[in-house]
Design a protein around this motif. Structure first.
Motif, PDB file in Angstrom:
ATOM      1  N   LEU A   1      -0.373  -8.144  -4.689  1.00 33.29           N
ATOM      2  CA  LEU A   1      -1.793  -7.858  -4.891  1.00 33.29           C
ATOM      3  C   LEU A   1      -2.135  -6.434  -4.445  1.00 33.29           C
ATOM      4  O   LEU A   1      -2.796  -5.678  -5.176  1.00 33.29           O
ATOM      5  N   THR A   2      -1.676  -6.046  -3.254  1.00 33.42           N
ATOM      6  CA  THR A   2      -2.003  -4.718  -2.718  1.00 33.42           C
ATOM      7  C   THR A   2      -1.388  -3.610  -3.565  1.00 33.42           C
ATOM      8  O   THR A   2      -2.028  -2.585  -3.850  1.00 33.42           O
ATOM      9  N   PHE A   3      -0.149  -3.790  -3.964  1.00 32.05           N
ATOM     10  CA  PHE A   3       0.522  -2.760  -4.762  1.00 32.05           C
ATOM     11  C   PHE A   3      -0.235  -2.506  -6.064  1.00 32.05           C
ATOM     12  O   PHE A   3      -0.466  -1.347  -6.451  1.00 32.05           O
TER      13      PHE A   3
ATOM     14  N   SER B   1      -5.821   1.698  -8.967  1.00 35.22           N
ATOM     15  CA  SER B   1      -7.008   2.442  -8.532  1.00 35.22           C
ATOM     16  C   SER B   1      -6.670   3.895  -8.242  1.00 35.22           C
ATOM     17  O   SER B   1      -7.545   4.765  -8.288  1.00 35.22           O
ATOM     18  N   GLY B   2      -5.412   4.208  -7.951  1.00 35.46           N
ATOM     19  CA  GLY B   2      -5.021   5.581  -7.683  1.00 35.46           C
ATOM     20  C   GLY B   2      -5.123   6.478  -8.888  1.00 35.46           C
ATOM     21  O   GLY B   2      -5.174   7.712  -8.759  1.00 35.46           O
ATOM     22  N   LEU B   3      -5.148   5.912 -10.095  1.00 34.69           N
ATOM     23  CA  LEU B   3      -5.302   6.715 -11.298  1.00 34.69           C
ATOM     24  C   LEU B   3      -6.685   7.333 -11.398  1.00 34.69           C
ATOM     25  O   LEU B   3      -6.872   8.383 -12.013  1.00 34.69           O
ATOM     26  N   ARG B   4      -7.682   6.655 -10.827  1.00 33.87           N
ATOM     27  CA  ARG B   4      -9.065   7.115 -10.933  1.00 33.87           C
ATOM     28  C   ARG B   4      -9.598   7.672  -9.623  1.00 33.87           C
ATOM     29  O   ARG B   4     -10.763   8.005  -9.533  1.00 33.87           O
ATOM     30  N   SER B   5      -8.786   7.735  -8.600  1.00 29.34           N
ATOM     31  CA  SER B   5      -9.248   8.208  -7.305  1.00 29.34           C
ATOM     32  C   SER B   5      -8.276   9.239  -6.759  1.00 29.34           C
ATOM     33  O   SER B   5      -7.059   9.044  -6.795  1.00 29.34           O
TER      34      SER B   5
ATOM     35  N   LEU C   1      -8.142   5.835   1.193  1.00 35.28           N
ATOM     36  CA  LEU C   1      -8.637   4.493   0.897  1.00 35.28           C
ATOM     37  C   LEU C   1      -7.689   3.428   1.445  1.00 35.28           C
ATOM     38  O   LEU C   1      -8.121   2.440   2.049  1.00 35.28           O
ATOM     39  N   ALA C   2      -6.386   3.633   1.245  1.00 31.31           N
ATOM     40  CA  ALA C   2      -5.412   2.659   1.745  1.00 31.31           C
ATOM     41  C   ALA C   2      -5.425   2.602   3.267  1.00 31.31           C
ATOM     42  O   ALA C   2      -5.319   1.514   3.862  1.00 31.31           O
ATOM     43  N   ARG C   3      -5.565   3.749   3.921  1.00 33.27           N
ATOM     44  CA  ARG C   3      -5.582   3.772   5.386  1.00 33.27           C
ATOM     45  C   ARG C   3      -6.808   3.053   5.946  1.00 33.27           C
ATOM     46  O   ARG C   3      -6.711   2.317   6.928  1.00 33.27           O
TER      47      ARG C   3
ATOM     48  N   GLY D   1       0.809  -1.212   0.000  1.00 33.65           N
ATOM     49  CA  GLY D   1       0.000   0.000   0.000  1.00 33.65           C
ATOM     50  C   GLY D   1       0.839   1.258   0.000  1.00 33.65           C
ATOM     51  O   GLY D   1       0.530   2.236  -0.707  1.00 33.65           O
ATOM     52  N   GLY D   2       1.925   1.266   0.794  1.00 31.40           N
ATOM     53  CA  GLY D   2       2.780   2.452   0.846  1.00 31.40           C
ATOM     54  C   GLY D   2       3.447   2.739  -0.482  1.00 31.40           C
ATOM     55  O   GLY D   2       3.416   3.875  -0.990  1.00 31.40           O
ATOM     56  N   LEU D   3       4.064   1.720  -1.068  1.00 28.78           N
ATOM     57  CA  LEU D   3       4.722   1.922  -2.365  1.00 28.78           C
ATOM     58  C   LEU D   3       3.708   2.224  -3.464  1.00 28.78           C
ATOM     59  O   LEU D   3       3.986   3.006  -4.388  1.00 28.78           O
ATOM     60  N   GLY D   4       2.533   1.608  -3.365  1.00 34.08           N
ATOM     61  CA  GLY D   4       1.497   1.901  -4.351  1.00 34.08           C
ATOM     62  C   GLY D   4       1.024   3.337  -4.284  1.00 34.08           C
ATOM     63  O   GLY D   4       0.781   3.981  -5.322  1.00 34.08           O
ATOM     64  N   CYS D   5       0.875   3.864  -3.056  1.00 36.50           N
ATOM     65  CA  CYS D   5       0.479   5.270  -2.894  1.00 36.50           C
ATOM     66  C   CYS D   5       1.542   6.214  -3.460  1.00 36.50           C
ATOM     67  O   CYS D   5       1.217   7.206  -4.137  1.00 36.50           O
ATOM     68  N   LEU D   6       2.820   5.919  -3.194  1.00 39.10           N
ATOM     69  CA  LEU D   6       3.893   6.763  -3.719  1.00 39.10           C
ATOM     70  C   LEU D   6       3.918   6.751  -5.246  1.00 39.10           C
ATOM     71  O   LEU D   6       4.064   7.807  -5.888  1.00 39.10           O
ATOM     72  N   ALA D   7       3.761   5.561  -5.815  1.00 40.78           N
ATOM     73  CA  ALA D   7       3.764   5.476  -7.281  1.00 40.78           C
ATOM     74  C   ALA D   7       2.552   6.186  -7.868  1.00 40.78           C
ATOM     75  O   ALA D   7       2.658   6.872  -8.907  1.00 40.78           O
TER      76      ALA D   7
END
Length: 442
Positions: A162-164, A170-174, A180-182, A107-113
């Motif tokens: 899976l989480t990443f 989903s971060g592209l559209r939100s 959401l991740a929190r 989730g953390g790396l996904g949010c940064l990306a």
């Protein structure tokens, strides 16, 4: 004149309904039945604990104040309970920690990306997301093939992957990807906490206890197998007695196929906290090494059983139900009777003494591990076993082993001596385990 038909219940119908109810009850009991015919209460306890955990996590939906806090994200808590709750406490803790770490890192790396992609914008946003998905997806998939990572952290790496992907895509559209991740992470922590509380506080089932009992059981199974194997060779004459011997000498088969189970239990046992007689950094690797030696001994028993076959069994397997079969049995007994019987009689006593001492040593080692005490008699038995090995070698050299029966008996003797050597190694390993685990003297 109208007539009324009154249905009279038949006794057969009532008995059929009672029989169906009894069959349902028996099938339910069969679900919690062990292979040996005894009912295992641990299976029922585990099922009840899973039910309790699911009831507790369902309160996030059923209680309005809780639902107002978590909303639809409560499904992540339910999913966590379903996929994390395992049979033993160590397995629950292992999967829970792996899931938490994988979720946090992914989730953390996904949010940064996702935030980096949003800052760039335009076509560069899709390029950044595609590159990050490729790099982390390939790296995570490669790490899952590394044996050391696959054995301990395979589930965590899978959850990370899976989480990443879910978060970065989903971060592209939100615009609220961090929120959401929190929220999802908080519900996963709630589900994991319910699993830990239920597993550790309600009749905990420990992987360390399972591994400890599994290793101890192997000693007894091999001891019975060795005794039954020698009894089968020297004394089994009629079919009824032979079946009894085979039933007592088949315990080595469960030892042969126990490697995967032992490694899984040892992996989960390392995650468990201090409990009962097992502390932190308990030498579970030594248990695995002892299990490996026990499997080598079980393989020797398998080879020993395959090296001899009574003539009657060989003819029966070859001729089947042929009427001429009894004549061949009589002929073989006449041809091989006196010489074969004398050869077996010449080595029967030393072979039985060696096998008895091997079985006794195995039981002593099993009792030593069970009670976590140092065995004094095991060392004495090993000294006597070495002496009996020498006597058995002398008895074999004194016999004339030129016929087929002689080769069969020579194989038996050499296999017994090889088993004795393996048992001596087991004694040394158990003594080292006693040093590492601080067994108390008897």
């Amino acid at each position: 004149m109208s007539s009324t038909v009154v249905a009279i219940p038949s006794e057969e119908g009532d008995s059929l309904r009672v029989k169906k109810k009894n069959q349902f009850f028996l099938s339910f009991l069969h679900c919690i039945k062990q292979k040996k015919g005894r009912y295992d209460p641990k299976v029922l306890i585990h099922s009840i604990k899973v039910g309790i955990a699911l009831v507790l996590v369902s309160l996030l939906y059923l209680v309005d104040p809780l639902y107002e806090q978590v909303g639809e994200n409560a499904m992540w808590a339910i999913m966590t309970v379903v996929v994390v709750f395992e049979f033993t406490a160590g397995a629950v803790l292992s999967k829970g920690v792996n899931r938490a770490l994988g979720t946090v890192l992914g989730g953390g790396l996904g949010c940064l990306a996702a935030m980096l992609a949003q800052e760039i914008g335009g076509i560069g946003r899709a390029i950044i997301v595609g590159i990050s998905v490729f790099i982390f997806g390939a790296a995570a998939s490669y790490s899952r093939l590394v044996p050391s990572i696959k054995r301990k952290y395979d589930y965590g790496v899978m959850i990370f992957l899976l989480t990443f992907n879910l978060v970065v895509v989903s971060g592209l559209r939100s615009e609220e990807v961090i929120q959401l991740a929190r929220e999802r992470l908080s519900t996963i922590v709630i589900g994991f906490s319910i699993c830990i509380i239920t597993s550790f506080l309600i009749f905990p089932l420990w992987a360390s206890d399972e591994l400890h009992c599994s290793i101890v059981t192997k000693f007894e199974n091999l001891a019975r197998s060795i005794e039954g194997c020698l009894e089968e060779y020297f004394e089994a004459t009629d079919g009824k007695k032979e079946n009894q011997v085979n039933s007592s000498s088949g315990g080595y088969k469960s030892v042969l196929y126990s490697k995967s189970k032992d490694e899984t239990l040892a992996n989960f046992a390392r995650w468990e906290p201090w409990h009962g007689k097992f502390g932190f950094y308990y030498p579970w690797d030594k248990y695995l090494h002892i299990g490996e030696l026990l499997r080598e001994l079980a393989a020797s028993i398998l080879s020993l059983k395959g090296s001899f076959q009574p003539p009657q069994q060989a003819c029966e397997a070859f001729f089947g139900g042929n009427k001429v079969f009894p004549l061949f049995v009589v002929l073989i007994r006449l041809l091989s009777g006196p010489s074969s019987a004398l050869l077996r009689l010449s080595v029967k006593e030393p072979c039985e003494v060696v096998s008895s001492m091997i079985a006794r040593t195995l039981r002593e080692l099993g009792d030593s591990i069970t009670n976590m005490t140092r065995s004094r008699s095991a060392a004495l038995i090993v000294a006597k076993l070495q002496l009996k090995r020498t006597e058995l070698r002398v008895a074999m050299l004194a016999s004339k082993l030129e016929s087929d029966d002689g080769l069969e008996i020579a194989t038996l003797v050499f296999m017994l001596m090889d088993m004795a050597v393996k048992v001596e190694k087991l004694v040394q390993e158990v003594e080292e385990l006693g040093d590492l685990a601080r067994f108390v003297p008897q």
